[in-house]
Design an enzyme around this catalytic site. Structure first.
Site: not given
Ligand SMILES: NC(=O)c1ccc[n+]([C@@H]2O[C@H](COP(=O)([O-])OP(=O)(O)OC[C@H]3O[C@@H](n4cnc5c(N)ncnc54)[C@H](O)[C@@H]3O)[C@@H](O)[C@H]2O)c1
Ligand SMILES: O=C(O)C[C@H](O)C(=O)O
Length: 306
Positions: A7, A82, A88, A119, A148, A151
């Site tokens: 990603g 989201r 989420r 993710s 978290d 934050r």
């Molecule tokens: N756990 C946490 O604390 C936390 C924090 C922030 C974001 N997230 C999560 O992380 C994920 C990514 O967020 P983001 O803002 O980077 O999104 P984004 O849309 O900017 O990036 C996601 C990337 O994944 C790629 N992708 C999709 N399917 C794929 C696959 N099968 N193989 C390879 N790449 C693929 C897309 O092309 C895209 O570039 C989201 O699910 C978000 O909710 C979690």
């Molecule tokens: O809030 C979200 O959906 C992304 C991530 O889990 C976060 O806490 O920033």
């Protein structure tokens, strides 16, 4: 140390950037499904190397997992984020399939790797990786609590009108708007309980602001956050790479710890070269235990949707 980040979107690229800037990894491979996207991000990041003074080699690839072979750590950030107004948990329908396929491809080429799941819904995605692969439990780590807690410290410093470096605190439980448990009782300002400085009312405001930290940013940005998430992942990767044995709250498979079984939930762990070196048991009071039970119920309900 070879790190793969799947990603190359907002969080993946931020994570790769922070890992490179800290200069502890020899190689970071960014992989994305979108043609040319990871290659572009990697090239852009590499053009910051002479400016930021790092030697980490960042390469980008479109969906060719053979280039990720023998990665020590793999980070999964692939999937959709989201939008304002969403939870989420609503991402499960699309992200579960992506996380399952990605983790299996990663393990095919790096059977000894440690996986950090980012993710969302993260606790359920970490659980899915446990259920769908044969990696041992110390090698599957969900990232949520580190973010978290950062934050939480930001909100505490704001309320205390003091520097963040003076503040310590931890958030355990599920990584969701309702399931997070900021441990206000144990938070400190330079070793002194924050309750010495902040009223119960103020502490409860800090707690609520922390829990909706991700939603607040999503509303402001139109998509979810990436700088602090990327920094949180890079701090965890560094703890593993440098075998620091630092404590982070992470979502890990519980087998009796804290009274829970067959669930990934945020608890403090020691991170080192083996991934999770130890699950740290802290004494929660009755109110905190009850909140943890509610948090686990919420995560289990999402796991049941898998
Ligand atoms: N756990 C946490 O604390 C936390 C924090 C922030 C974001 N997230 C999560 O992380 C994920 C990514 O967020 P983001 O803002 O980077 O999104 P984004 O849309 O900017 O990036 C996601 C990337 O994944 C790629 N992708 C999709 N399917 C794929 C696959 N099968 N193989 C390879 N790449 C693929 C897309 O092309 C895209 O570039 C989201 O699910 C978000 O909710 C979690
Ligand atoms: O809030 C979200 O959906 C992304 C991530 O889990 C976060 O806490 O920033």
């Amino acid at each position: 140390m070879k790190v793969t980040v799947v990603g190359a979107g907002a969080v993946g690229a931020s994570c790769a950037e922070y890992i490179a800037i800290k200069n502890f990894a020899s190689e970071v491979v960014l992989l994305d499904i979108k043609e040319g996207y990871a290659e572009g991000k990697a090239m852009d990041l590499m053009q910051t190397a002479s400016l930021n003074g790092f030697d980490t080699k960042i390469t980008g690839i479109t969906n060719d997992y053979s280039k990720t072979a023998n990665s020590d750590v793999c980070v999964i950030t692939s999937g959709i984020p989201r939008k304002p107004g969403m939870t989420r948990e609503e991402l499960i329908g699309i992200n579960a399939g992506i996380v399952k396929a990605v983790s299996s491809s990663l393990i095919e080429f790096s059977p000894k790797t440690i996986i950090i799941v980012v993710s969302n819904p993260m606790d359920t995605m970490a659980y899915l990786v446990h259920k769908s692969t044969s990696l041992p439990k110390n090698k599957i780590i969900g990232m949520g609590g580190a973010l978290d807690s950062a934050r939480f410290k930001y909100r505490l410093a704001e309320a205390l009108q003091g520097p963040i470096s003076d503040v310590d605190g931890m958030v355990i439980g599920g990584h969701s708007d309702t399931g997070m448990i900021p441990l206000t009782r144990l938070a400190t300002r330079n070793g002194v309980p924050v309750s010495e400085f902040l009223s119960e009312e103020k502490l409860s405001e800090v707690l609520e602001a922390t829990k909706v930290g991700g939603a607040t940013l999503t509303k402001l940005l139109g998509t979810s956050a990436w700088y602090a998430p990327g920094a949180a992942v890079s701090a965890m990767v560094q703890a593993i790479a440098c075998d620091t044995k630092k404590v982070f709250p992470c979502s890990v498979l519980l087998e009796g710890e804290y009274g829970f079984n067959d669930i990934c939930l945020g608890v403090p762990v020691v991170l080192g070269k083996n991934g999770i070196e130890e699950i740290v048991k802290i004494n929660l009071n009755d109110a905190e235990k009850a909140t943890m039970v509610e948090s686990a119920k919420g995560v289990k309900a999402v796991n049941d949707l898998l």
